[in-house]
Design an enzyme around this catalytic site. Sequence first.
Site, short mmCIF file in Angstrom:
data_model
loop_
_atom_site.label_atom_id
_atom_site.label_comp_id
_atom_site.label_asym_id
_atom_site.label_seq_id
_atom_site.Cartn_x
_atom_site.Cartn_y
_atom_site.Cartn_z
CD GLU A 116 -15.84 6.43 15.19
OE1 GLU A 116 -15.90 6.98 16.35
OE2 GLU A 116 -14.70 5.90 14.86
CD GLU A 117 -11.64 4.73 15.00
OE1 GLU A 117 -11.28 5.14 15.65
OE2 GLU A 117 -11.93 3.27 15.26
CG ASP A 126 -13.87 1.05 17.30
OD1 ASP A 126 -14.25 0.37 15.92
OD2 ASP A 126 -14.01 2.00 17.19
CG HIS A 135 -17.09 3.40 12.40
ND1 HIS A 135 -15.49 2.81 12.98
CD2 HIS A 135 -17.18 3.47 14.32
CE1 HIS A 135 -14.85 2.39 13.87
NE2 HIS A 135 -16.36 2.41 14.97
#
Length: 135
Positions: free
Chosen positions: A117-118, A85, A73
């Site tokens: 993704e988040e 990240d 991501h």
Amino acid sequence: VLEEIRQDCEKRRVNGEQNVPEVEISRQYPSGSLNFEFMGTIITNVYANLTNIVARISFGEQSKANAILVNSHFDTPLDSPGAMDARTCIATMLELARAVTYKKLNHSVIFLFNGAEESLQVRYNNNFPSLQQPH
């Protein structure tokens, strides 16, 4: 960077280099919704116009029959300054995409850069976009 890789392959092909792969790039903007349980409560997450970037590197039509998926991501939580990240994953994927163009493979390599993704599990709903019509 993916567009630069695609252009480099085109130049190499024009200059007569053999075994230069095709690089297809697709940008997709999925919208939808999904339900999931969180602490005993059903939550509906609605999303619109997320961004997925997909690149397929292949050495001829036969290599498109099978593929290896490399995925990460690039999005970030709303309260974050950036995709901290996953920066190493993205950098590694981009360098791998460049390197793959110099080694003839029997299978395609598909690089999926997903932008959800988040976003409360949206990644599970839209991470495998189609490469039917790359541009």
